[in-house]
Design a protein around this motif. Structure first.
Motif, PDB file in Angstrom:
ATOM      1  N   TYR A 288     -33.514  -3.331  23.650  1.00 23.93           N
ATOM      2  CA  TYR A 288     -32.840  -3.837  24.860  1.00 23.93           C
ATOM      3  C   TYR A 288     -31.736  -4.724  24.675  1.00 23.93           C
ATOM      4  CZ  TYR A 288     -36.291  -1.011  27.801  1.00 23.93           C
ATOM      5  OH  TYR A 288     -36.949  -0.296  28.115  1.00 23.93           O
ATOM      6  N   ASP A 289     -30.803  -4.699  25.727  1.00 19.79           N
ATOM      7  CA  ASP A 289     -29.615  -5.817  25.791  1.00 19.79           C
ATOM      8  C   ASP A 289     -30.367  -7.162  25.890  1.00 19.79           C
ATOM      9  OD1 ASP A 289     -27.689  -4.048  25.000  1.00 19.79           O
ATOM     10  OD2 ASP A 289     -27.505  -3.707  27.145  1.00 19.79           O
ATOM     11  N   VAL A 290     -31.184  -7.203  26.841  1.00 19.23           N
ATOM     12  CA  VAL A 290     -31.991  -8.499  27.495  1.00 19.23           C
ATOM     13  C   VAL A 290     -33.211  -8.371  27.674  1.00 19.23           C
ATOM     14  CG1 VAL A 290     -31.797 -10.315  29.398  1.00 19.23           C
ATOM     15  CG2 VAL A 290     -29.713  -9.057  28.610  1.00 19.23           C
ATOM     16  N   THR A 291     -34.075  -9.183  27.135  1.00 23.58           N
ATOM     17  CA  THR A 291     -35.403  -9.081  27.368  1.00 23.58           C
ATOM     18  C   THR A 291     -35.740 -10.521  27.885  1.00 23.58           C
ATOM     19  OG1 THR A 291     -36.107  -7.731  25.745  1.00 23.58           O
ATOM     20  CG2 THR A 291     -37.822  -8.977  26.486  1.00 23.58           C
TER      21      THR A 291
ATOM     22  N   PHE B 204     -31.909  -8.958  38.220  1.00 15.76           N
ATOM     23  CA  PHE B 204     -31.144  -8.241  38.945  1.00 15.76           C
ATOM     24  C   PHE B 204     -29.742  -8.485  38.688  1.00 15.76           C
ATOM     25  CE2 PHE B 204     -27.777  -8.811  42.269  1.00 15.76           C
ATOM     26  CZ  PHE B 204     -27.862  -8.008  42.928  1.00 15.76           C
ATOM     27  N   TYR B 205     -29.401  -9.720  38.395  1.00 18.08           N
ATOM     28  CA  TYR B 205     -27.803  -9.727  37.858  1.00 18.08           C
ATOM     29  C   TYR B 205     -27.681  -9.266  36.375  1.00 18.08           C
ATOM     30  CZ  TYR B 205     -23.565 -12.281  37.780  1.00 18.08           C
ATOM     31  OH  TYR B 205     -22.070 -12.238  37.648  1.00 18.08           O
ATOM     32  N   SER B 206     -28.647  -9.255  35.418  1.00 14.60           N
ATOM     33  CA  SER B 206     -28.548  -8.410  34.178  1.00 14.60           C
ATOM     34  C   SER B 206     -28.204  -7.034  34.355  1.00 14.60           C
ATOM     35  CB  SER B 206     -29.701  -8.724  33.365  1.00 14.60           C
ATOM     36  OG  SER B 206     -29.745  -7.825  32.103  1.00 14.60           O
ATOM     37  N   GLY B 207     -28.840  -6.347  35.398  1.00 17.48           N
ATOM     38  CA  GLY B 207     -28.575  -5.129  35.695  1.00 17.48           C
ATOM     39  C   GLY B 207     -27.161  -4.981  36.247  1.00 17.48           C
ATOM     40  N   MET B 208     -26.674  -5.826  36.994  1.00 21.08           N
ATOM     41  CA  MET B 208     -25.317  -5.708  37.711  1.00 21.08           C
ATOM     42  C   MET B 208     -24.298  -5.899  36.564  1.00 21.08           C
ATOM     43  SD  MET B 208     -24.380  -7.221  41.086  1.00 21.08           S
ATOM     44  CE  MET B 208     -23.422  -8.600  40.761  1.00 21.08           C
TER      45      MET B 208
ATOM     46  N   GLU C 191     -24.609  -4.783  33.791  1.00 16.18           N
ATOM     47  CA  GLU C 191     -25.005  -3.032  32.993  1.00 16.18           C
ATOM     48  C   GLU C 191     -25.675  -3.420  31.538  1.00 16.18           C
ATOM     49  OE1 GLU C 191     -21.189  -1.013  33.416  1.00 16.18           O
ATOM     50  OE2 GLU C 191     -21.370  -0.858  35.526  1.00 16.18           O
ATOM     51  N   MET C 192     -26.529  -4.347  31.674  1.00 14.42           N
ATOM     52  CA  MET C 192     -27.188  -4.729  30.500  1.00 14.42           C
ATOM     53  C   MET C 192     -28.766  -3.933  30.613  1.00 14.42           C
ATOM     54  SD  MET C 192     -25.491  -7.581  28.970  1.00 14.42           S
ATOM     55  CE  MET C 192     -26.297  -8.775  29.070  1.00 14.42           C
TER      56      MET C 192
ATOM     57  N   ALA D  20     -26.879 -17.278  32.211  1.00 15.57           N
ATOM     58  CA  ALA D  20     -27.370 -16.926  31.169  1.00 15.57           C
ATOM     59  C   ALA D  20     -27.049 -15.542  30.722  1.00 15.57           C
ATOM     60  CB  ALA D  20     -28.952 -17.119  31.079  1.00 15.57           C
ATOM     61  N   VAL D  21     -27.088 -14.761  31.642  1.00 12.79           N
ATOM     62  CA  VAL D  21     -26.771 -13.256  31.467  1.00 12.79           C
ATOM     63  C   VAL D  21     -25.301 -13.279  31.088  1.00 12.79           C
ATOM     64  CG1 VAL D  21     -26.247 -11.052  32.586  1.00 12.79           C
ATOM     65  CG2 VAL D  21     -28.647 -12.327  33.168  1.00 12.79           C
ATOM     66  N   ASN D  22     -24.358 -13.798  31.555  1.00  8.99           N
ATOM     67  CA  ASN D  22     -22.792 -13.507  31.361  1.00  8.99           C
ATOM     68  C   ASN D  22     -22.999 -14.024  29.479  1.00  8.99           C
ATOM     69  OD1 ASN D  22     -22.068 -12.423  33.259  1.00  8.99           O
ATOM     70  ND2 ASN D  22     -21.295 -14.287  34.334  1.00  8.99           N
ATOM     71  N   HIS D  23     -23.302 -14.899  29.450  1.00  8.06           N
ATOM     72  CA  HIS D  23     -23.222 -15.420  27.903  1.00  8.06           C
ATOM     73  C   HIS D  23     -23.927 -14.587  27.171  1.00  8.06           C
ATOM     74  CE1 HIS D  23     -21.360 -18.793  29.988  1.00  8.06           C
ATOM     75  NE2 HIS D  23     -20.695 -19.031  28.788  1.00  8.06           N
ATOM     76  N   ALA D  24     -25.271 -14.062  27.690  1.00  6.86           N
ATOM     77  CA  ALA D  24     -26.099 -12.902  26.632  1.00  6.86           C
ATOM     78  C   ALA D  24     -25.017 -11.912  26.450  1.00  6.86           C
ATOM     79  CB  ALA D  24     -27.376 -12.512  27.436  1.00  6.86           C
ATOM     80  N   LYS D  25     -24.352 -11.383  27.410  1.00  7.80           N
ATOM     81  CA  LYS D  25     -23.250 -10.655  27.312  1.00  7.80           C
ATOM     82  C   LYS D  25     -22.069 -10.630  26.178  1.00  7.80           C
ATOM     83  CE  LYS D  25     -21.245  -6.775  29.747  1.00  7.80           C
ATOM     84  NZ  LYS D  25     -21.831  -5.386  30.173  1.00  7.80           N
TER      85      LYS D  25
END
Ligand SMILES: Cc1cc2nc3c(=O)[nH]c(=O)nc-3n(C[C@H](O)[C@H](O)[C@H](O)COP(=O)(O)OP(=O)(O)OC[C@H]3O[C@@H](n4cnc5c(N)ncnc54)[C@H](O)[C@@H]3O)c2cc1C
Length: 336
Positions: A8-11, A24-28, A30-31, A308-313
Motif C-alpha cells: 500500500y502507499d499509505v497505511t 478520504f484525503y489519501s484517496g483523493m 490517489e494513494m 500528512a497525506v501530502n507529505h507521505a505522497k
C-alpha cells in the motif's frame, strides 16, 4: 517479500475520526490506502465515549450527534474504497531494505506499506471488565461496557455499575428513557462533576452505595439478576435487571508503538509542521500527534490528515507537486 498487490502507499493505523478523514484525503491524492483499527467498529472515541452527545465545534456543522457524525465520517472515508481491517492491533514495525515498511498485528498478520500514518489517539481503548468469572458469558447479550444507542434501553430495568463521570452521565441520560435505572457504586461518596451528581440524586435513579456486584445470575447467556454486597456491613441484595452496564474505567495502551524509535513527548509523538515523526515515512495525526500549540480537537485533526497525506505522497514520489486539492473541482468526484 511484498508483492505489488499487497503493498500500500499509505497505511493508517487507527480508524477514529482523524484516521477516517485522512483516508478520504489519501484517496483523493490517489494513494492506495489501508485503515487498520483495533476495535470491532470505526469512529474511535466518538462512538466509544459519546455516541449520543451533540458535537458543536466542527466548522460548518452546527450540531450533530456522535453517532451521526461517525456514520458520515465512515461514508466519506469509503469514497475511494480503502481497505478497512477491523479487530487488529498493530504492534510491530520493521523498515525493509527498499525503504518500505512491514507492519505486524498482534494476531501475526503482516501489512506492507510505503508510508505509515499513525492516527491511534492515545492508543487502543479497552474497558475494565467486571472481575467475575461468568461475566464474559453475558457480554454477548445484556452486559455492556459502553452504550451505543440510548434508545435500545427504552422501557428496561437498567443497572449501571460505576461512580465516575461517565457512569453518572449515563444514569442521567437513561433515566427518562429506561423503565428504571439503578446505579451501584462501591464507594461511599462521588467525586465527579457536582451538577451531574446533584441531577442524579434529585432524579428517580436509585443510587446504591457503597455496594459492589458479587454475583451474576441468568441462563442461556442472558443476565436476569445481580447480587450486590454492602462494602462495609456485608449485607446482600438481589436486583432484577434487563441490562447491566459496567463503567469501571478503561485502559488506553499505545503498546509497542512507543518502541518504534520515534521521538516521544509525554504520551504522544513529536511531529514537525509536515506531521512527520522522527522516523522518515512515518507520520502522526490527531490526538497522538504533538507539536507546539497542538489542540486535541477533531477540527484540528482534520487539517493534520491532509498535511500528512501530502507529505507521505512526497516521501513516495519526491517530484510530486505539494498542493491543496479541492474536492469541488476534483474530477473523479464531479459526477458522484
Ligand atoms: C467524552 C469526550 C467528549 C469529547 N467531545 C469532543 C467535542 O465535542 N469536540 C472535539 O473536537 N473533540 C471532542 N473530544 C475529543 C475527540 O474525541 C478526540 O480529539 C478525537 O476522537 C481524536 O481522534 P483520533 O482519530 O486522533 O483518535 P481516537 O478517536 O482516539 O481514535 C483512535 C483509534 O485508533 C485505534 N488504535 C489505537 N492504537 C491502535 C493500534 N496499535 N492498532 C490499531 N488500532 C489502534 C483505537 O482503537 C481508536 O479507535 C471528546 C473526547 C471525549 C473523551
Amino acid at each position: 517479500m511484498s508483492t505489488q498487490q499487497d503493498l500500500y502507499d499509505v497505511t493508517i493505523i487507527g480508524g477514529g475520526p482523524i484516521g477516517l478523514f485522512t483516508a478520504f484525503y489519501s484517496g483523493m491524492r490517489e494513494m492506495k490506502t489501508k485503515i487498520i483499527e483495533f476495535l470491532p467498529f470505526l469512529g474511535g472515541k466518538v462512538p466509544y465515549f459519546y455516541p449520543e452527545k451533540i458535537i458543536r465545534d466542527v466548522g460548518g456543522i452546527p450540531h450533530v450527534s456522535g453517532e451521526e457524525f461517525t456514520e458520515n465520517l465512515i461514508e466519506q472515508a469509503k469514497t475511494f474504497d480503502p481497505t478497512i481491517i477491523l479487530e487488529q492491533q498493530i504492534t510491530g514495525m520493521e523498515r525493509l531494505d527498499d525503504g518500505t515498511f512491514l507492519l505486524t498485528s498482534s494476531n501475526g498478520d503482516k501489512h506492507y506499506t510505503k508510508t505509515v500514518i499513525l492516527a491511534t489517539g492515545y492508543g487502543t481503548l479497552q474497558s475494565v471488565k467486571l472481575d467475575l468469572p461468568d461475566a464474559v458469558v453475558f457480554e454477548e447479550n445484556n452486559l455492556h461496557y459502553y452504550i451505543r444507542k440510548l434508545q435500545s434501553y427504552a422501557g428496561k430495568q437498567v443497572v449501571i455499575s460505576g461512580g465516575g463521570n461517565s457512569a453518572i452521565d449515563w444514569a442521567n441520560e437513561l433515566e427518562p428513557i429506561a423503565d428504571k435505572v439503578t446505579l451501584v457504586y462501591r464507594k461511599s461518596s462521588f467525586t465527579g462533576i457536582e451538577s451531574n451528581i446533584t441531577k442524579m440524586m434529585n432524579s428517580s435513579v436509585e443510587v446504591l452505595n457503597p455496594y459492589e456486584i458479587t454475583e451474576l445470575n441468568g441462563g442461556n447467556g442472558q443476565l436476569s439478576s445481580i447480587v450486590i454486597k454492602h462494602v462495609e456491613d456485608g449485607t446482600v441484595k438481589e436486583i432484577k435487571t434487563d441490562s447491566l452496564i459496567v463503567n469501571h474505567g478503561f485502559n488506553i495502551d499505545l503498546g509497542q508503538i512507543t518502541d518504534w524509535g520515534m521521538q516521544m513527548n509525554g504520551g504522544s509523538i513529536q511531529v514537525d509542521h509536515t506531521m512527520v515523526t522522527s522516523v522518515p515515512g512515518i507520520f502522526a495525526v490527531g490526538d497522538i500527534a504533538n507539536y507546539p500549540g497542538k489542540l486535541n480537537l477533531i477540527a484540528g485533526g482534520f487539517n493534520e490528515g491532509p498535511i500528512a497525506v501530502n507529505h507521505a505522497k512526497l516521501h513516495i514520489s519526491p517530484k510530486t507537486e505539494l498542493k491543496s486539492i479541492y474536492s469541488t473541482n476534483y474530477e473523479p468526484l464531479l459526477d458522484k
